[in-house]
Motif scaffolding. Structure first.
Motif, PDB file in Angstrom:
ATOM      1  N   SER A   1       0.965  -1.198   0.064  1.00  0.00           N
ATOM      2  CA  SER A   1      -0.169   0.024  -0.038  1.00  0.00           C
ATOM      3  C   SER A   1       0.757   1.004   0.080  1.00  0.00           C
ATOM      4  O   SER A   1       0.438   2.096   0.368  1.00  0.00           O
TER       5      SER A   1
ATOM      6  N   SER B   1       3.345   3.131  -4.736  1.00  0.00           N
ATOM      7  CA  SER B   1       2.993   2.456  -6.188  1.00  0.00           C
ATOM      8  C   SER B   1       1.772   1.575  -5.841  1.00  0.00           C
ATOM      9  O   SER B   1       0.690   1.780  -6.667  1.00  0.00           O
TER      10      SER B   1
ATOM     11  N   LEU C   1      -3.428  -5.538   0.097  1.00  0.00           N
ATOM     12  CA  LEU C   1      -2.990  -6.583   1.371  1.00  0.00           C
ATOM     13  C   LEU C   1      -1.691  -5.730   1.583  1.00  0.00           C
ATOM     14  O   LEU C   1      -0.609  -5.654   0.880  1.00  0.00           O
TER      15      LEU C   1
ATOM     16  N   GLY D   1       9.747   0.523   5.436  1.00  0.00           N
ATOM     17  CA  GLY D   1       8.715   1.167   6.103  1.00  0.00           C
ATOM     18  C   GLY D   1       7.277   0.268   5.847  1.00  0.00           C
ATOM     19  O   GLY D   1       6.851   0.084   4.849  1.00  0.00           O
TER      20      GLY D   1
ATOM     21  N   GLY E   1       3.215   2.490   3.313  1.00  0.00           N
ATOM     22  CA  GLY E   1       4.875   2.384   2.969  1.00  0.00           C
ATOM     23  C   GLY E   1       5.843   3.263   3.248  1.00  0.00           C
ATOM     24  O   GLY E   1       5.661   4.253   4.447  1.00  0.00           O
ATOM     25  N   LYS E   2       6.838   3.669   2.463  1.00  0.00           N
ATOM     26  CA  LYS E   2       7.651   4.713   2.532  1.00  0.00           C
ATOM     27  C   LYS E   2       7.253   5.974   1.882  1.00  0.00           C
ATOM     28  O   LYS E   2       7.881   6.850   1.955  1.00  0.00           O
TER      29      LYS E   2
ATOM     30  N   ARG F   1      10.398  13.390  -1.203  1.00  0.00           N
ATOM     31  CA  ARG F   1       9.430  13.984  -2.213  1.00  0.00           C
ATOM     32  C   ARG F   1       9.993  14.585  -3.460  1.00  0.00           C
ATOM     33  O   ARG F   1       9.174  15.539  -4.073  1.00  0.00           O
TER      34      ARG F   1
ATOM     35  N   SER G   1      -1.082  -8.138   6.603  1.00  0.00           N
ATOM     36  CA  SER G   1      -1.618  -9.508   5.845  1.00  0.00           C
ATOM     37  C   SER G   1      -0.159  -9.450   5.029  1.00  0.00           C
ATOM     38  O   SER G   1       0.347  -8.943   4.011  1.00  0.00           O
TER      39      SER G   1
ATOM     40  N   ILE H   1      17.995   4.437  -1.058  1.00  0.00           N
ATOM     41  CA  ILE H   1      16.719   4.057  -1.011  1.00  0.00           C
ATOM     42  C   ILE H   1      15.834   4.051  -2.233  1.00  0.00           C
ATOM     43  O   ILE H   1      14.783   4.177  -2.385  1.00  0.00           O
ATOM     44  N   HIS H   2      16.689   4.025  -3.380  1.00  0.00           N
ATOM     45  CA  HIS H   2      16.266   3.963  -4.733  1.00  0.00           C
ATOM     46  C   HIS H   2      16.576   2.755  -5.415  1.00  0.00           C
ATOM     47  O   HIS H   2      16.664   2.785  -6.866  1.00  0.00           O
TER      48      HIS H   2
ATOM     49  N   ASN I   1      15.079  10.983  -9.281  1.00  0.00           N
ATOM     50  CA  ASN I   1      14.421  10.207  -8.194  1.00  0.00           C
ATOM     51  C   ASN I   1      13.313   9.455  -8.721  1.00  0.00           C
ATOM     52  O   ASN I   1      12.548   9.894  -9.833  1.00  0.00           O
ATOM     53  N   PRO I   2      13.107   8.178  -8.224  1.00  0.00           N
ATOM     54  CA  PRO I   2      12.396   7.341  -9.013  1.00  0.00           C
ATOM     55  C   PRO I   2      11.077   7.356  -8.923  1.00  0.00           C
ATOM     56  O   PRO I   2       9.967   6.847  -9.729  1.00  0.00           O
TER      57      PRO I   2
ATOM     58  N   PHE J   1       7.547   5.603 -10.996  1.00  0.00           N
ATOM     59  CA  PHE J   1       6.642   4.297 -10.626  1.00  0.00           C
ATOM     60  C   PHE J   1       5.451   4.508 -10.628  1.00  0.00           C
ATOM     61  O   PHE J   1       4.463   3.787 -10.999  1.00  0.00           O
TER      62      PHE J   1
HETATM   63  C1  LIG Z   1      13.975   8.766   3.667  1.00  0.00           C
HETATM   64  C2  LIG Z   1      13.655   8.495   2.169  1.00  0.00           C
HETATM   65  C3  LIG Z   1      13.835   9.397   1.260  1.00  0.00           C
HETATM   66  C4  LIG Z   1      13.190   9.114   0.139  1.00  0.00           C
HETATM   67  N1  LIG Z   1      13.349  10.060  -0.789  1.00  0.00           N
HETATM   68  C5  LIG Z   1      12.702   9.942  -2.080  1.00  0.00           C
HETATM   69  C6  LIG Z   1      12.519  10.970  -2.932  1.00  0.00           C
HETATM   70  O1  LIG Z   1      12.855  12.219  -2.817  1.00  0.00           O
HETATM   71  N2  LIG Z   1      12.200  10.946  -4.243  1.00  0.00           N
HETATM   72  C7  LIG Z   1      11.731   9.774  -4.532  1.00  0.00           C
HETATM   73  O2  LIG Z   1      11.216   9.480  -5.644  1.00  0.00           O
HETATM   74  N3  LIG Z   1      11.904   8.510  -3.838  1.00  0.00           N
HETATM   75  C8  LIG Z   1      12.265   8.663  -2.421  1.00  0.00           C
HETATM   76  N4  LIG Z   1      12.502   7.656  -1.595  1.00  0.00           N
HETATM   77  C9  LIG Z   1      11.999   6.281  -2.114  1.00  0.00           C
HETATM   78  C10 LIG Z   1      10.497   5.978  -2.315  1.00  0.00           C
HETATM   79  O3  LIG Z   1       9.979   6.175  -0.841  1.00  0.00           O
HETATM   80  C11 LIG Z   1      10.266   4.896  -2.941  1.00  0.00           C
HETATM   81  O4  LIG Z   1      10.734   4.893  -4.138  1.00  0.00           O
HETATM   82  C12 LIG Z   1       8.753   4.407  -2.859  1.00  0.00           C
HETATM   83  O5  LIG Z   1       7.975   4.597  -1.619  1.00  0.00           O
HETATM   84  C13 LIG Z   1       8.359   3.232  -3.740  1.00  0.00           C
HETATM   85  O6  LIG Z   1       7.089   2.802  -3.626  1.00  0.00           O
HETATM   86  P1  LIG Z   1       6.963   1.346  -3.528  1.00  0.00           P
HETATM   87  O7  LIG Z   1       5.210   1.421  -3.514  1.00  0.00           O
HETATM   88  O8  LIG Z   1       7.511   0.537  -4.569  1.00  0.00           O
HETATM   89  O9  LIG Z   1       7.371   1.105  -2.056  1.00  0.00           O
HETATM   90  P2  LIG Z   1       6.761   1.299  -0.460  1.00  0.00           P
HETATM   91  O10 LIG Z   1       6.363   2.829  -0.712  1.00  0.00           O
HETATM   92  O11 LIG Z   1       7.927   1.015   0.298  1.00  0.00           O
HETATM   93  O12 LIG Z   1       5.572   0.282  -0.156  1.00  0.00           O
HETATM   94  C14 LIG Z   1       5.687  -0.859  -0.470  1.00  0.00           C
HETATM   95  C15 LIG Z   1       4.684  -1.479   0.745  1.00  0.00           C
HETATM   96  O13 LIG Z   1       4.680  -3.012   0.400  1.00  0.00           O
HETATM   97  C16 LIG Z   1       4.404  -3.604   1.879  1.00  0.00           C
HETATM   98  N5  LIG Z   1       4.920  -4.936   1.599  1.00  0.00           N
HETATM   99  C17 LIG Z   1       6.239  -5.503   1.593  1.00  0.00           C
HETATM  100  N6  LIG Z   1       6.196  -6.712   1.499  1.00  0.00           N
HETATM  101  C18 LIG Z   1       4.946  -6.949   1.742  1.00  0.00           C
HETATM  102  C19 LIG Z   1       4.486  -8.237   1.820  1.00  0.00           C
HETATM  103  N7  LIG Z   1       5.315  -9.655   1.571  1.00  0.00           N
HETATM  104  N8  LIG Z   1       3.030  -8.513   1.700  1.00  0.00           N
HETATM  105  C20 LIG Z   1       2.458  -7.421   2.052  1.00  0.00           C
HETATM  106  N9  LIG Z   1       2.831  -6.133   1.806  1.00  0.00           N
HETATM  107  C21 LIG Z   1       4.161  -6.168   1.651  1.00  0.00           C
HETATM  108  C22 LIG Z   1       5.331  -2.783   2.778  1.00  0.00           C
HETATM  109  O14 LIG Z   1       4.892  -2.881   3.945  1.00  0.00           O
HETATM  110  C23 LIG Z   1       5.104  -1.191   2.133  1.00  0.00           C
HETATM  111  O15 LIG Z   1       3.763  -0.605   2.720  1.00  0.00           O
HETATM  112  C24 LIG Z   1      12.665   7.966  -0.330  1.00  0.00           C
HETATM  113  C25 LIG Z   1      12.659   6.919   0.713  1.00  0.00           C
HETATM  114  C26 LIG Z   1      13.174   7.270   1.894  1.00  0.00           C
HETATM  115  C27 LIG Z   1      12.799   6.102   3.018  1.00  0.00           C
END
Ligand SMILES: Cc1cc2nc3c(=O)[nH]c(=O)nc-3n(C[C@H](O)[C@H](O)[C@H](O)COP(=O)(O)OP(=O)(O)OC[C@H]3O[C@@H](n4cnc5c(N)ncnc54)[C@H](O)[C@@H]3O)c2cc1C
Length: 571
Positions: free
Chosen positions: A21, A24, A42, A114, A119-120, A126, A270, A502-503, A546-547, A551
């Motif tokens: 959640s 992405s 989930l 996170g 999530g993150k 940002r 979950s 974290i990228h 920044n990615p 996404f």
């Molecule tokens: C301090 C910090 C600074 C950042 N700065 C930037 C920035 O300036 N610009 C930028 O573009 N990006 C930045 N990022 C990166 C950015 O946060 C991530 O690229 C982004 O959150 C990725 O999105 P996501 O949906 O892939 O993953 P997330 O946002 O991490 O979400 C994934 C979710 O999946 C859940 N999950 C994992 N495994 C499972 C499982 N087996 N079953 C169920 N749920 C699961 C996790 O609990 C989480 O809630 C930063 C990150 C941090 C921590």
């Protein structure tokens, strides 16, 4: 499926399942729900409700037992999370505890996570820039990874789509290397940043200096007010969760929006174990979950599945999704799953000072920096390394409570904290790294987590290209600051491990050819098209941006494609 009776099967069946959640997953949920699909999200972590679950958001420094600093004991217990600049007494509840979520570092890798609803997206910094045509064309031109199956024009309308909803501030700079978007008003550079900008641009015809673009509501539009979000207050306390909804997070934006459609079911606690593949139907039919509170295994079913657990966890889930048809992981016919991981090289930074300008200050805590889009190897190969780096810099006047040598006590200290100090400059790189077969993740054969899921083994490293790119940044950055009139220029190689950026991206890359890639141009597994991977795992290369904006755009594009394909009976 054998143990599920028909009532339970119906109750556990949805049109779509989204795993994760975060940034992405939130976008997948929003788009699928808006298209009328009954969608189950989930999430392995606990629920975090916007406003209600931000316990530190309005606290003052003196409200924290350690004034925001982390006690040594907490640092020792969390040696990985502790390296992240955002980990503090005010935000630690949004980071995983290192010892609760072990993984194997075949090479040093700081995996920052996170695990909660959102999530993150609660923690991120940002910064949001579009990719340019040069980034999508990179692998094919420079002969690494595989050719992206899409180009900038395929994604451009989806960048606009997500920018309008999320709210991105920036200027229209007209740069080929960093296409403009649909922006809210930009943040402003301060006087010293402007001076450095002027002098760099006068000295280098190939370099552009602009104010950063970021997911903050500088002037909310109607669509943002409808989300219940308001103007950013420039508090820079974002990683606590924002009580104004001033920055974009899943919690403040996409998830409540998805819920409003009436089509969302959000299930926290979950932990997704794997995806269920039906050999007879030749498609994925559902997801195996372990409830983290009861430890019970549950199965959920849907016609389409979006994998958005963040790059490395999405790799883990698919590698762990084995069946007769896919003994090495779902869709992993070519054995490439988990390979070609890349990240951003953040090792280089430069500090400097600037004399004068003591009559100038700036408003608030601006949530972005000054940026220079990549200027290396853009139109042709110019250097002895491939690709390039983006540069960020800021000019600030520290003081206001910061100690200066010899002024830690008494009247000197009091005088000191009442005044802003002289101008200091901080510059850093965000370097593209090349995805390599040797940079990979695998499942551990013997180590499991507390739910019996194999731990991830991570082997991701720097290479010679990264060392050369780093060196180039340190030389070029120092030279630029020198030409800009800065003094006391000092370069630094933090030698930090990959991961702390974290990228991380890759492992389930997109491509034209099922022999050399895992996903097609719509983010569907070539070998199992009702499974979509739209987080960083799908990325073929990293670019220098920044990615997360990319996404989001890829997710929205794929979700709309999936909903249409489902309607046409194609999935
Ligand atoms: C301090 C910090 C600074 C950042 N700065 C930037 C920035 O300036 N610009 C930028 O573009 N990006 C930045 N990022 C990166 C950015 O946060 C991530 O690229 C982004 O959150 C990725 O999105 P996501 O949906 O892939 O993953 P997330 O946002 O991490 O979400 C994934 C979710 O999946 C859940 N999950 C994992 N495994 C499972 C499982 N087996 N079953 C169920 N749920 C699961 C996790 O609990 C989480 O809630 C930063 C990150 C941090 C921590």
């Amino acid at each position: 499926m054998a143990n599920v009776n028909s009532n339970q099967f119906a109750a556990n069946t949805f049109d779509a399942i989204v795993i994760g959640s975060g940034i992405s997953g939130g976008w997948a949920a929003k788009e699928l729900c808006e298209k009328g699909l009954k969608t189950l999200v989930l999430e392995r972590g606990r629920d975090v409700v916007h406003l209600k679950d931000y316990p530190t958001a309005t606290k003052n420094p003196w409200d924290f037992p350690h004034r925001g600093q982390m006690p040594l004991s907490v640092k020792k217990e969390n040696p990985i999370a502790e390296r992240c600049y955002a980990f503090s007494e005010a935000s630690e509840h949004f980071f995983v505890k290192d010892n609760e979520h072990p993984y194997v570092q075949d090479k040093p890798f700081d995996w920052i996570r996170g695990y909660q609803v959102g999530g993150k997206s609660l923690l991120w910094a940002r910064q949001t820039q579009r990719w340019s045509r040069f980034d999508f064309e990179g692998p094919a031109r420079d002969g690494f990874a595989v050719d992206w199956p899409i180009r900038y024009n395929d994604l451009a309308p989806w960048y606009t789509h997500v920018e309008q909803f999320a709210g991105i501030s920036g200027n229209h700079d007209g740069l080929e290397t960093l296409p403009d978007g649909d922006f809210l008003p930009a943040w402003q550079m301060n006087v010293v940043e402007k001076e450095i900008q002027k002098r760099i641009m006068a000295n280098y015809k190939d370099r552009d200096v602009i104010i950063g673009r970021c997911a903050h509501l500088t002037q909310p539009r109607e669509i943002h007010l409808q989300q219940g979000r308001g103007q950013c207050q420039a508090r820079s306390l974002c990683e606590r969760g924002c009580p104004f909804g001033g920055y974009f997070s899943s919690n403040s934006s996409t998830l409540p929006w998805a819920a409003k459609t009436g089509n969302l079911t959000l299930r926290p606690h979950s932990v997704v174990h794997s995806i269920i593949y039906d050999d007879k139907k030749q498609k994925a039919v559902g997801v195996r979950v372990i409830d983290s509170q009861t430890n019970k295994a549950i199965e959920y079913f849907a016609k389409i599945i979006f994998v958005n657990a963040a790059t490395l966890n999405s790799n883990l889930i698919l590698l762990n999704s084995t069946s007769n048809r896919f003994p090495n992981g779902l869709g992993n016919d070519n054995g490439l799953m988990g390979k070609y991981i890349a990240f951003h090289n953040y090792r280089g930074s430069i500090t400097a000072s600037m004399d004068g300008y003591m009559d100038s200050y700036y408003y608030g805590r601006r949530p972005t920096a000054v940026m220079m889009p990549n200027f290396r190897n853009v139109y042709q190969q110019q250097t002895d390394f491939l690709r390039g780096y983006m540069v960020f810099y800021t000019a600030t006047r520290p003081g206001w409570g910061h100690f200066t040598e010899g002024q830690q006590l008494g009247a000197g200290y009091k005088d000191n904290i009442a005044e802003a100090g002289p101008w200091g400059i901080y510059m850093m790189m965000q370097g593209e790294t090349i995805p390599k077969e040797s940079s990979r993740v695998q499942l551990s054969n013997d180590l499991k987590d507390r739910w019996g899921i194999p731990q991830l083994k991570i082997a991701v490293g720097y290479d010679d290209n990264d060392e050369k790119s780093l060196k180039d940044f340190l030389v070029q950055g120092a030279e630029m600051l020198d030409k800009a009139g800065c003094k006391n220029i000092a370069t630094n190689d933090s030698k930090q491990a990959p991961g702390l950026d974290i990228h991380e991206i890759g492992g389930i890359r997109m491509g034209h050819d099922p022999k050399t890639s895992l996903l097609n141009k719509w983010n569907q597994l070539h070998a199992c098209p009702n499974v979509f991977v739209t987080d960083g795992a799908c990325m073929t290369s990293t670019g220098t941006q920044n990615p997360s904006l990319t996404f989001m755009a890829l997710t929205a594009r794929a979700a709309n494609y999936a909903a249409e394909a489902l309607k046409k009976g194609e999935l």
